[in-house]
Each structure stands twice: as C-alpha cells, then as structure tokens.
Write a protein that holds these residues in place. Structure first.
Motif, PDB file in Angstrom:
ATOM      1  N   GLY A 171       0.772  -1.239   0.000  1.00  9.41           N
ATOM      2  CA  GLY A 171       0.000   0.000   0.000  1.00  9.41           C
ATOM      3  C   GLY A 171       0.798   1.280   0.000  1.00  9.41           C
ATOM      4  N   ALA A 172       2.119   1.199   0.009  1.00  8.55           N
ATOM      5  CA  ALA A 172       2.939   2.416   0.004  1.00  8.55           C
ATOM      6  C   ALA A 172       2.954   3.024  -1.392  1.00  8.55           C
ATOM      7  CB  ALA A 172       4.363   2.100   0.453  1.00  8.55           C
ATOM      8  N   MET A 173       3.270   4.328  -1.453  1.00  6.83           N
ATOM      9  CA  MET A 173       3.445   4.961  -2.754  1.00  6.83           C
ATOM     10  C   MET A 173       4.591   4.266  -3.483  1.00  6.83           C
ATOM     11  SD  MET A 173       1.305   7.385  -3.450  1.00  6.83           S
ATOM     12  CE  MET A 173       2.092   8.477  -4.636  1.00  6.83           C
ATOM     13  N   PRO A 174       4.502   4.107  -4.809  1.00  4.88           N
ATOM     14  CA  PRO A 174       5.517   3.362  -5.559  1.00  4.88           C
ATOM     15  C   PRO A 174       6.938   3.871  -5.343  1.00  4.88           C
ATOM     16  CG  PRO A 174       3.605   3.746  -6.949  1.00  4.88           C
ATOM     17  CD  PRO A 174       3.368   4.517  -5.683  1.00  4.88           C
ATOM     18  N   TYR A 175       7.106   5.200  -5.169  1.00  5.47           N
ATOM     19  CA  TYR A 175       8.477   5.712  -5.060  1.00  5.47           C
ATOM     20  C   TYR A 175       9.166   5.283  -3.767  1.00  5.47           C
ATOM     21  CZ  TYR A 175       6.229   9.569  -2.425  1.00  5.47           C
ATOM     22  OH  TYR A 175       5.502  10.318  -1.536  1.00  5.47           O
ATOM     23  N   PHE A 176       8.395   4.889  -2.746  1.00  2.98           N
ATOM     24  CA  PHE A 176       9.042   4.386  -1.533  1.00  2.98           C
ATOM     25  C   PHE A 176       9.728   3.050  -1.800  1.00  2.98           C
ATOM     26  CE2 PHE A 176       5.977   7.211   0.751  1.00  2.98           C
ATOM     27  CZ  PHE A 176       6.921   7.979   1.392  1.00  2.98           C
ATOM     28  N   TYR A 177       9.133   2.206  -2.619  1.00  6.34           N
ATOM     29  CA  TYR A 177       9.760   0.942  -2.985  1.00  6.34           C
ATOM     30  C   TYR A 177      11.004   1.201  -3.850  1.00  6.34           C
ATOM     31  CZ  TYR A 177       5.119  -0.822  -1.695  1.00  6.34           C
ATOM     32  OH  TYR A 177       3.951  -1.110  -1.033  1.00  6.34           O
ATOM     33  N   VAL A 178      10.869   2.116  -4.781  1.00  2.70           N
ATOM     34  CA  VAL A 178      11.970   2.425  -5.697  1.00  2.70           C
ATOM     35  C   VAL A 178      13.180   2.969  -4.937  1.00  2.70           C
ATOM     36  CG1 VAL A 178      12.680   3.989  -7.561  1.00  2.70           C
ATOM     37  CG2 VAL A 178      10.486   2.804  -7.706  1.00  2.70           C
ATOM     38  N   GLN A 179      12.926   3.823  -3.948  1.00  2.00           N
ATOM     39  CA  GLN A 179      14.007   4.546  -3.284  1.00  2.00           C
ATOM     40  C   GLN A 179      14.445   3.910  -1.965  1.00  2.00           C
ATOM     41  OE1 GLN A 179      13.185   8.822  -3.161  1.00  2.00           O
ATOM     42  NE2 GLN A 179      11.947   8.658  -5.011  1.00  2.00           N
ATOM     43  N   ASP A 180      13.909   2.748  -1.659  1.00  2.00           N
ATOM     44  CA  ASP A 180      14.217   2.105  -0.379  1.00  2.00           C
ATOM     45  C   ASP A 180      15.717   1.927  -0.128  1.00  2.00           C
ATOM     46  OD1 ASP A 180      13.138   0.379   2.020  1.00  2.00           O
ATOM     47  OD2 ASP A 180      14.627  -0.876   1.011  1.00  2.00           O
ATOM     48  N   PRO A 181      16.522   1.445  -1.110  1.00  2.00           N
ATOM     49  CA  PRO A 181      17.950   1.261  -0.835  1.00  2.00           C
ATOM     50  C   PRO A 181      18.662   2.577  -0.485  1.00  2.00           C
ATOM     51  CG  PRO A 181      17.306   0.063  -2.810  1.00  2.00           C
ATOM     52  CD  PRO A 181      16.168   0.970  -2.469  1.00  2.00           C
ATOM     53  N   ASP A 182      18.229   3.675  -1.114  1.00  2.00           N
ATOM     54  CA  ASP A 182      18.878   4.964  -0.848  1.00  2.00           C
ATOM     55  C   ASP A 182      18.493   5.505   0.521  1.00  2.00           C
ATOM     56  OD1 ASP A 182      20.088   4.938  -3.390  1.00  2.00           O
ATOM     57  OD2 ASP A 182      18.234   5.648  -4.279  1.00  2.00           O
ATOM     58  N   TYR A 183      17.234   5.286   0.929  1.00  2.00           N
ATOM     59  CA  TYR A 183      16.841   5.683   2.278  1.00  2.00           C
ATOM     60  C   TYR A 183      17.611   4.877   3.323  1.00  2.00           C
ATOM     61  CZ  TYR A 183      12.985   8.791   1.041  1.00  2.00           C
ATOM     62  OH  TYR A 183      12.239   9.844   0.572  1.00  2.00           O
ATOM     63  N   ALA A 184      17.870   3.604   3.027  1.00  2.00           N
ATOM     64  CA  ALA A 184      18.650   2.780   3.953  1.00  2.00           C
ATOM     65  C   ALA A 184      20.068   3.330   4.093  1.00  2.00           C
ATOM     66  CB  ALA A 184      18.680   1.334   3.461  1.00  2.00           C
ATOM     67  N   THR A 185      20.687   3.705   2.971  1.00  2.00           N
ATOM     68  CA  THR A 185      22.024   4.305   3.013  1.00  2.00           C
ATOM     69  C   THR A 185      22.015   5.590   3.826  1.00  2.00           C
ATOM     70  OG1 THR A 185      22.616   3.371   0.858  1.00  2.00           O
ATOM     71  CG2 THR A 185      23.877   5.281   1.595  1.00  2.00           C
ATOM     72  N   LEU A 186      21.015   6.417   3.594  1.00  2.00           N
ATOM     73  CA  LEU A 186      20.897   7.685   4.317  1.00  2.00           C
ATOM     74  C   LEU A 186      20.802   7.448   5.819  1.00  2.00           C
ATOM     75  CD1 LEU A 186      20.375  10.821   4.035  1.00  2.00           C
ATOM     76  CD2 LEU A 186      17.945  10.231   4.075  1.00  2.00           C
ATOM     77  N   LYS A 187      19.937   6.528   6.226  1.00  2.47           N
ATOM     78  CA  LYS A 187      19.746   6.268   7.646  1.00  2.47           C
ATOM     79  C   LYS A 187      21.012   5.692   8.287  1.00  2.47           C
ATOM     80  CE  LYS A 187      14.762   5.519   7.229  1.00  2.47           C
ATOM     81  NZ  LYS A 187      13.665   4.523   7.305  1.00  2.47           N
ATOM     82  N   GLU A 188      21.715   4.824   7.553  1.00  2.00           N
ATOM     83  CA  GLU A 188      22.951   4.248   8.087  1.00  2.00           C
ATOM     84  C   GLU A 188      23.999   5.325   8.342  1.00  2.00           C
ATOM     85  OE1 GLU A 188      24.068   1.355   5.237  1.00  2.00           O
ATOM     86  OE2 GLU A 188      22.510  -0.088   5.802  1.00  2.00           O
ATOM     87  N   ARG A 189      24.143   6.251   7.401  1.00  2.00           N
ATOM     88  CA  ARG A 189      25.146   7.305   7.556  1.00  2.00           C
ATOM     89  C   ARG A 189      24.798   8.247   8.698  1.00  2.00           C
ATOM     90  NH1 ARG A 189      26.880   8.825   1.266  1.00  2.00           N
ATOM     91  NH2 ARG A 189      27.374   6.667   0.678  1.00  2.00           N
ATOM     92  N   ILE A 190      23.515   8.554   8.838  1.00  2.00           N
ATOM     93  CA  ILE A 190      23.098   9.424   9.934  1.00  2.00           C
ATOM     94  C   ILE A 190      23.280   8.711  11.279  1.00  2.00           C
ATOM     95  CG2 ILE A 190      21.100  10.536  10.993  1.00  2.00           C
ATOM     96  CD1 ILE A 190      20.113  11.205   8.180  1.00  2.00           C
ATOM     97  N   ALA A 191      22.928   7.427  11.340  1.00  2.00           N
ATOM     98  CA  ALA A 191      23.070   6.675  12.589  1.00  2.00           C
ATOM     99  C   ALA A 191      24.537   6.596  13.019  1.00  2.00           C
ATOM    100  CB  ALA A 191      22.487   5.278  12.419  1.00  2.00           C
ATOM    101  N   LYS A 192      25.434   6.336  12.077  1.00  2.89           N
ATOM    102  CA  LYS A 192      26.864   6.268  12.411  1.00  2.89           C
ATOM    103  C   LYS A 192      27.388   7.618  12.881  1.00  2.89           C
ATOM    104  CE  LYS A 192      28.071   2.397   9.368  1.00  2.89           C
ATOM    105  NZ  LYS A 192      28.834   1.963   8.162  1.00  2.89           N
ATOM    106  N   ASN A 193      26.905   8.678  12.258  1.00  2.00           N
ATOM    107  CA  ASN A 193      27.324  10.013  12.671  1.00  2.00           C
ATOM    108  C   ASN A 193      26.890  10.307  14.101  1.00  2.00           C
ATOM    109  OD1 ASN A 193      26.303  13.173  12.740  1.00  2.00           O
ATOM    110  ND2 ASN A 193      28.314  12.903  11.792  1.00  2.00           N
ATOM    111  N   CYS A 194      25.655   9.921  14.435  1.00  3.32           N
ATOM    112  CA  CYS A 194      25.153  10.134  15.790  1.00  3.32           C
ATOM    113  C   CYS A 194      25.885   9.269  16.808  1.00  3.32           C
ATOM    114  CB  CYS A 194      23.651   9.837  15.845  1.00  3.32           C
ATOM    115  SG  CYS A 194      22.619  10.971  14.895  1.00  3.32           S
ATOM    116  N   PHE A 195      26.250   8.046  16.386  1.00  4.61           N
ATOM    117  CA  PHE A 195      26.851   7.095  17.312  1.00  4.61           C
ATOM    118  C   PHE A 195      28.307   7.416  17.634  1.00  4.61           C
ATOM    119  CE2 PHE A 195      29.062   2.988  18.080  1.00  4.61           C
ATOM    120  CZ  PHE A 195      28.445   2.662  19.279  1.00  4.61           C
ATOM    121  N   ASP A 196      29.117   7.633  16.592  1.00  6.71           N
ATOM    122  CA  ASP A 196      30.545   7.807  16.860  1.00  6.71           C
ATOM    123  C   ASP A 196      31.183   8.968  16.094  1.00  6.71           C
ATOM    124  OD1 ASP A 196      30.709   6.881  14.246  1.00  6.71           O
ATOM    125  OD2 ASP A 196      31.612   4.945  14.765  1.00  6.71           O
TER     126      ASP A 196
END
Length: 229
Positions: A171-196
């Motif tokens: 049920g998500a908008m199609p672009y969320f499926y398309v862009q999922d890998p890039d959102y994952a990369t974004l979240k990983e980089r932000i999480a690492k920045n916050c952590f260390d």
C-alpha cells in the motif's frame, strides 16, 4: 564539501546519497554537463488534486531534492546564481482548480531549467509530474551536447527488490519501494554520525535545507515569468 560534524542537524534528502546521483556526478568529474531528471507517475486528470495537496509548489515539493543536490555539490545559492534559463519547449505551467477547495492553484506540471553560477558551474534540472516513476542522471558533452553517461533509479538491482518490499509493506506509494535502498544508506550514515561521529558523507545539513528552500523561493517566480510572460 566539509565533513559533517557530530551533532549537526541532518536532513532526509535521500538523493544526496543515491546511486543515480553519485554515479552521475562521478562521471561528470571527467568532464560534461549534468542534468538531474525527476519523474512522478500522476495522470493528467490527477494534477488538480496534486497542485492542491502540494500547494507549496513543485520546486518546494517534488524538485526540492534536486535543488538540494545543487546546493550541496554545486555551490548553488541565491547569492551565487548568475543565470537561470527555462527550457520553454519542455516546460509547462498551469492554473488548475483543486477538487477539495475549489480554489485555483498555479504550478509547474513539467519544468526544465539550467543554472549557471558566478563561478562558472552549470547544471540542469528536469521534473515531470506525469513522466513515470524514476529519476535519471545524465551527462552531456559540453561542446557537442552528445549524451555520454546515463544512470537511472531504480536500476536492475533495485527493481529486483521491489516485489519483496511490496509484500512486506503493502500500500505504500511506488516511489518508496523504488528509493528504499537509498533511504537505507541515508539512515545508516546518519546513525553512524550520531553514534561515533563518522562523517555523514553527502548528507544534507539543516543549513543546506534552509538554503535549498531559499533557492526554491527565488526560482519559482523567475521561472513562472519566463514561461508565462
């Protein structure tokens, strides 16, 4: 671009870390002019609702991600812009009635423009509300105008992941499926920045976001005037 410091306010502009944009900019480092293309999959009869729901306008809504790329990587600001030229053959600006309010909304349904900065940098953006469901990075030869590089989002790897994502998150908008890998990369980089404090490479800061909004507000009336006279 300076490294992102730990504690910086970081923003969710996923195209700053997307494969299609980073690979395109890497290709252009060898020479060439970049065009970032952003397509949405609205139909023509849905544009009135689209204009109403996104009444802030295309440049502060759909194409804000491309403007963030320009601010982050090309030094585009309201102070550095030397010239902006709309592609009148590609672009379209309409006034449509919103189905809920009955009010009129003027916005771009298609827009392409080229920015030149005072430092001599040149980059183009194209956006089409009814153009499909992808984003594309294109590099053209500065002398001949011939296309030398193209990379699309989603690529083959991303497309292979979409059926599984649709089953997990229906049920998500199609672009969320398309862009999922890039959102994952974004979240990983932000999480690492916050952590260390690991530098969040390419991730937009709040300062980039503020300047991006300023650029959008600056460009909107200028481009409307070029298209509507």
């Amino acid at each position: 671009m300076p490294p992102t410091k730990q504690g910086s306010v970081l923003m969710g502009f996923n195209k700053n870390v997307a494969k299609f944009s980073t690979k395109t900019m890497a290709a252009a480092a060898k020479g060439g002019i970049v065009t970032f293309v952003h397509n949405n999959n609205y139909t023509k009869d849905q544009l009135g609702e689209c204009f109403e729901r996104n009444s802030e306008g295309m440049l502060k809504n759909m194409a804000i991600h491309e403007l963030a790329l320009l601010v982050t990587f090309y030094g585009v600001t309201t102070d550095t812009i030397a010239e902006v030229v709309a592609d009148k053959e590609y672009s379209s600006c309409q006034t449509l009635v919103g189905p809920s309010s009955g009010k009129e909304f003027t916005d771009f349904d298609k827009l392409k423009f080229t920015i030149k900065t005072k430092e001599g940098k040149q980059v183009s953006v194209a956006a089409d509300r009814c153009g499909g469901d992808d984003s594309v990075g294109i590099v053209t030869d500065e002398t001949t105008g011939k296309e030398t590089f193209r990379y699309s989002m989603p690529d083959e790897e991303d497309l292979a992941n979409i059926p599984g994502l649709e089953k997990r998150c229906p049920g998500a908008m199609p672009y969320f499926y398309v862009q999922d890998p890039d959102y994952a990369t974004l979240k990983e980089r932000i999480a690492k920045n916050c952590f260390d404090g690991t530098p969040a490479e390419g991730v937009a800061t709040i300062d980039v976001a503020v300047e991006t909004l300023k650029v959008a507000e600056y460009l909107t009336p200028l481009l409307q005037k070029q298209l509507l006279g």
